[in-house]
Design an enzyme around this catalytic site. Structure first.
Site, short mmCIF file in Angstrom:
data_model
loop_
_atom_site.label_atom_id
_atom_site.label_comp_id
_atom_site.label_asym_id
_atom_site.label_seq_id
_atom_site.Cartn_x
_atom_site.Cartn_y
_atom_site.Cartn_z
N GLU A 82 74.08 2.36 58.48
CA GLU A 82 73.96 1.40 58.80
C GLU A 82 72.55 1.16 57.41
O GLU A 82 72.68 -0.28 57.37
CB GLU A 82 73.87 0.20 59.69
CG GLU A 82 72.50 0.59 60.34
CD GLU A 82 72.10 0.06 61.43
OE1 GLU A 82 72.26 -0.98 62.36
OE2 GLU A 82 71.90 0.84 63.31
N ASN A 83 71.66 2.07 57.22
CA ASN A 83 70.39 1.67 56.82
C ASN A 83 70.59 1.25 55.11
O ASN A 83 71.21 2.40 54.71
CB ASN A 83 69.45 1.59 57.01
CG ASN A 83 68.22 2.14 55.98
OD1 ASN A 83 68.07 2.36 55.40
ND2 ASN A 83 66.99 1.53 56.94
#
Length: 486
Positions: free
Chosen positions: A310-311
């Site tokens: 997700e980063n």
């Protein structure tokens, strides 16, 4: 044969090394393998003039595809850059499984026997019986070498559906490569016929945050068997550690895993997450990243790994996306039977641009991902159930389009990772809503259900998003108990 390591230079933050392989026999050598064990904390960032596979602190080099046989008395060199600096030298060196000091020609192994293969729509798994004297093997697909495993099995991924492939295997040792087996033809299955990966309920548990509960207390109270344990990060460079600072072995995480397994459960590590220093950008090659993943797999003899991408440094960096997918492809080849999971954000109607790219590239690169898990929250939504179903339906349509799966087959490769209670955007997922989501996921045959997280699965009505409770009125472990029913 012999192999000799030399440190060419060292500039404080990194170093250059080279290895010279010499054929001291009276016959040409068609292949060789040099395995170097590095001291803890040292990694390779790039290499040249050899093919490299890294697993933990072990880096194995074989001849590049363009190299011909090594003539009697001839030598070849390959090199690499590593970090950090002040490199003290390699811990151990093995040439074709034996001493790098060499010592004679010997006899090449005979041909392996019993070569057989099974297939999915995009991979072939091969097994064979050991050849006497072999220290490694060479796998050939349609006459081209595609793998050099040390054991008697190999998974060839990234293949086309409904296609026949011809395979042969030979053994190698310090004297060279032996004869190949006869050819075995294996036809991949039609597109979309891969078996379902299985169903796992595994809420997140984070031992570095939020007043973590005893996992066995939660297991005994709810019936949950699996946990998704957060988070594996970089401890500096391409080295894996819990939260980037707790060791893989000897710490609270390893103790908890032992307790979970003693109680009849198991874990899947979450590698990544939103915060912290990620392995994807810190490992410079797919091989190095696969080596970091392998550190975790080998530490716990894992059945599955989850890459939480997700980063933005990973999810929205196309080069890092590809590096992760190629690393997972290597992991699948080196760990037959392991399941790989990708977890990422979504819109209310399905994956966004980067999510769609991740799926498309996983197919194009032959990464053979088992489960694509969406995180359907932080929309600012007033109806999290509808948006979870909408996002999952959108993912289903994308998987069908890319992989040629049916609706049921696509759902069997999907997961949901929700957020219990109040989300960061103050969306509310009540226990009743989570029960409806769980029922929908179960009825549609999804493969995985998780939520963030067990640490927060305690009531604190009227609260915000905090680390040790959900922000709503509930009983302890209510969401975990519902999830266990999946």
């Amino acid at each position: 044969m012999s192999a000799a390591f030399t440190k060419v230079s060292d500039w404080g933050s990194g170093f250059e090394g080279k290895v010279t392989v010499t054929n001291g026999t009276t016959a040409s050598i068609s292949t060789w393998s040099v395995a170097l064990d590095f001291p803890s904390g040292y990694t390779i960032s790039s290499s040249w003039d050899a093919t490299r596979v890294s697993s933990g602190q072990t880096h194995t080099f074989t001849p590049p595809s363009w190299a011909g046989p090594l003539a009697p008395g001839a030598s070849v060199t390959f090199g690499f850059n590593g970090s950090p600096g002040n490199f003290p030298g390699i811990s151990a060196c093995r040439l074709n499984g034996g001493s790098c000091a060499g010592g004679g020609g010997g006899t090449v192994p005979g041909a392996p026997s019993g070569l057989a293969g099974t297939s999915t729509a995009n991979s072939v798994s091969l097994t064979w019986s050991a050849a006497s004297g072999a220290t490694s093997y060479n796998v050939y697909r349609n006459g081209t070498k595609v793998g050099t495993p040390s054991g008697t099995s190999y998974t060839d991924s990234g293949l086309n559906a409904s296609t026949a492939y011809s395979y042969q295997v030979s053994g190698s040792n310090s004297a060279g490569e032996g004869p190949k087996t006869g050819s075995v033809s294996v036809t991949t299955k039609p597109g979309g016929t891969d078996p379902a990966p299985g169903r796992t309920a595994a809420p997140y548990l984070w031992l570095g945050w939020g007043d973590p509960p005893s996992p066995t207390t939660v297991m005994n109270a709810t019936g949950i068997k699996w946990f998704t344990m957060a988070f594996i990060l970089s401890s500096g460079g391409c080295n894996a550690a819990w939260d980037g600072n707790r060791p893989l072995q000897g710490g609270v995480d390893a103790t908890a895993i032992s307790q979970i397994r003693a109680a009849g459960g198991d874990i899947v590590p979450s590698i990544g997450g939103w915060q912290g220093n990620k392995l994807g950008p810190n490992c410079s090659t797919p091989e190095a990243l696969a080596g970091a993943y392998q550190q975790v797999i080998s530490a716990y003899n894992l059945k599955a790994i989850d890459i939480d991408i997700e980063n933005t440094d990973e999810f929205e960096n196309e080069a890092v996306q590809d590096r992760i997918l190629n690393a997972l492809k290597i992991v699948k080849q080196n760990n037959p039977g392991i399941k790989t999971i990708l977890t990422f954000g979504t819109s209310t109607t399905g994956p966004n641009y980067y999510g769609n790219r991740l799926i498309e590239r996983s197919q194009a690169l032959g990464a053979n991902i088992d489960i694509f898990t969406l995180m359907p929250f932080d929309f600012g939504s007033s109806n999290i159930y509808n948006d979870t179903v909408g996002a999952s339906t959108g993912l289903n349509n994308k998987l069908k389009s890319v992989f040629g799966w049916t609706t049921a087959q696509a759902y069997a490769h999907q997961g949901i990772s929700g957020m219990n209670g109040l989300s960061d955007q103050q969306e509310m997922t009540t226990t009743a809503t989570w029960q409806n989501i769980t029922t929908w996921a179960k009825n549609n045959g999804l493969a995985r259900l998780a939520f963030w997280g067990v640490n927060r699965d305690r009531g604190c009505a009227g609260g915000g998003v905090v680390s040790n409770c959900s922000g709503i009125a509930q009983g302890d472990w209510d969401f975990t108990r519902i999830t266990a029913g999946f």
